[in-house]
Design a protein around this motif. Structure first.
Motif, PDB file in Angstrom:
ATOM      1  N   VAL A  19      -9.065   5.402  -2.590  1.00  0.00           N
ATOM      2  CA  VAL A  19      -9.660   5.014  -1.303  1.00  0.00           C
ATOM      3  C   VAL A  19     -10.361   3.662  -1.441  1.00  0.00           C
ATOM      4  CG1 VAL A  19     -11.507   5.590   0.341  1.00  0.00           C
ATOM      5  CG2 VAL A  19      -9.892   7.340  -0.378  1.00  0.00           C
ATOM      6  N   PHE A  20     -11.116   3.469  -2.513  1.00  0.00           N
ATOM      7  CA  PHE A  20     -11.827   2.204  -2.721  1.00  0.00           C
ATOM      8  C   PHE A  20     -10.857   1.025  -2.719  1.00  0.00           C
ATOM      9  CE2 PHE A  20     -13.161  -1.199  -5.535  1.00  0.00           C
ATOM     10  CZ  PHE A  20     -14.388  -1.533  -5.007  1.00  0.00           C
ATOM     11  N   TRP A  21      -9.828   1.114  -3.554  1.00  0.00           N
ATOM     12  CA  TRP A  21      -8.896  -0.014  -3.658  1.00  0.00           C
ATOM     13  C   TRP A  21      -8.080  -0.194  -2.383  1.00  0.00           C
ATOM     14  CZ3 TRP A  21      -9.716  -3.784  -6.661  1.00  0.00           C
ATOM     15  CH2 TRP A  21     -10.362  -3.593  -7.880  1.00  0.00           C
ATOM     16  N   THR A  22      -7.767   0.886  -1.700  1.00  0.00           N
ATOM     17  CA  THR A  22      -7.028   0.770  -0.443  1.00  0.00           C
ATOM     18  C   THR A  22      -7.856   0.025   0.605  1.00  0.00           C
ATOM     19  OG1 THR A  22      -5.858   2.828  -0.908  1.00  0.00           O
ATOM     20  CG2 THR A  22      -5.849   2.069   1.367  1.00  0.00           C
ATOM     21  N   VAL A  23      -9.102   0.423   0.771  1.00  0.00           N
ATOM     22  CA  VAL A  23      -9.976  -0.237   1.746  1.00  0.00           C
ATOM     23  C   VAL A  23     -10.203  -1.694   1.348  1.00  0.00           C
ATOM     24  CG1 VAL A  23     -12.318  -0.267   2.711  1.00  0.00           C
ATOM     25  CG2 VAL A  23     -11.094   1.893   2.476  1.00  0.00           C
ATOM     26  N   PHE A  24     -10.480  -1.925   0.077  1.00  0.00           N
ATOM     27  CA  PHE A  24     -10.751  -3.278  -0.408  1.00  0.00           C
ATOM     28  C   PHE A  24      -9.559  -4.201  -0.160  1.00  0.00           C
ATOM     29  CE2 PHE A  24     -10.906  -6.460  -3.848  1.00  0.00           C
ATOM     30  CZ  PHE A  24     -12.164  -7.010  -3.610  1.00  0.00           C
ATOM     31  N   LEU A  25      -8.394  -3.761  -0.563  1.00  0.00           N
ATOM     32  CA  LEU A  25      -7.200  -4.604  -0.416  1.00  0.00           C
ATOM     33  C   LEU A  25      -6.778  -4.767   1.040  1.00  0.00           C
ATOM     34  CD1 LEU A  25      -5.184  -3.416  -3.519  1.00  0.00           C
ATOM     35  CD2 LEU A  25      -6.453  -5.556  -3.238  1.00  0.00           C
ATOM     36  N   LEU A  26      -6.889  -3.712   1.836  1.00  0.00           N
ATOM     37  CA  LEU A  26      -6.549  -3.833   3.252  1.00  0.00           C
ATOM     38  C   LEU A  26      -7.469  -4.815   3.964  1.00  0.00           C
ATOM     39  CD1 LEU A  26      -5.589  -0.245   4.462  1.00  0.00           C
ATOM     40  CD2 LEU A  26      -4.195  -2.305   4.547  1.00  0.00           C
ATOM     41  N   TYR A  27      -8.744  -4.760   3.645  1.00  0.00           N
ATOM     42  CA  TYR A  27      -9.682  -5.695   4.257  1.00  0.00           C
ATOM     43  C   TYR A  27      -9.301  -7.133   3.912  1.00  0.00           C
ATOM     44  CZ  TYR A  27     -13.977  -7.830   5.908  1.00  0.00           C
ATOM     45  OH  TYR A  27     -14.879  -8.607   6.584  1.00  0.00           O
ATOM     46  N   LEU A  28      -8.973  -7.360   2.661  1.00  0.00           N
ATOM     47  CA  LEU A  28      -8.612  -8.717   2.251  1.00  0.00           C
ATOM     48  C   LEU A  28      -7.274  -9.158   2.842  1.00  0.00           C
ATOM     49  CD1 LEU A  28      -9.762  -8.828  -1.463  1.00  0.00           C
ATOM     50  CD2 LEU A  28     -10.892  -9.803   0.537  1.00  0.00           C
ATOM     51  N   ILE A  29      -6.340  -8.230   2.941  1.00  0.00           N
ATOM     52  CA  ILE A  29      -5.035  -8.574   3.528  1.00  0.00           C
ATOM     53  C   ILE A  29      -5.180  -8.914   5.005  1.00  0.00           C
ATOM     54  CG2 ILE A  29      -2.799  -7.579   4.201  1.00  0.00           C
ATOM     55  CD1 ILE A  29      -2.826  -6.112   1.496  1.00  0.00           C
TER      56      ILE A  29
END
Length: 112
Positions: A19-29
């Motif tokens: 969940v952490f990496w998904t949210v982090f990467l989606l926000y940046l994308i």
């Protein structure tokens, strides 16, 4: 019986990391530009969201594992039956004897 806490913690940690990496990467994308400010915001949002998910998943996974154990006990499941009950039910006398025999056999082969 196996300890519930290590099983619950392992499953929960894995889900929270995803969940952490998904949210982090989606926000940046989804950001128009990637700057230090955007990375910091993404990091803060990811920590907050994963913290909330940690609490929710800890409760859900704990309940899920307890349900599996109760179901296995109710059906008097044997570890040989397989499935998830293998990991949460105690070994029967035959399996314990077989495991001890395997250990003795391994000690004999390692010793020579």
């Amino acid at each position: 019986m196996m300890e519930l806490r290590p099983i619950t913690n392992a499953i929960t940690k894995t889900i929270v990391i995803v969940v952490f990496w998904t949210v982090f990467l989606l926000y940046l994308i989804l950001s128009e530009t990637i700057s230090f400010r955007e990375i910091a915001i993404a990091l803060i949002i990811s920590i907050i969201v994963s913290g909330v998910f940690w609490l929710l998943f800890a409760m859900l996974v704990d309940t899920f594992i307890k349900t599996i154990i109760l179901d296995a006990k109710e059906k008097k499941a044997d570890r040989i039956d397989g499935g998830l009950s293998y990991h949460v039910t105690e070994p029967n006398a035959e399996e314990v004897a077989w495991l001890k025999a395997q250990e003795r056999e391994k000690e004999k082969t390692d010793g020579h």
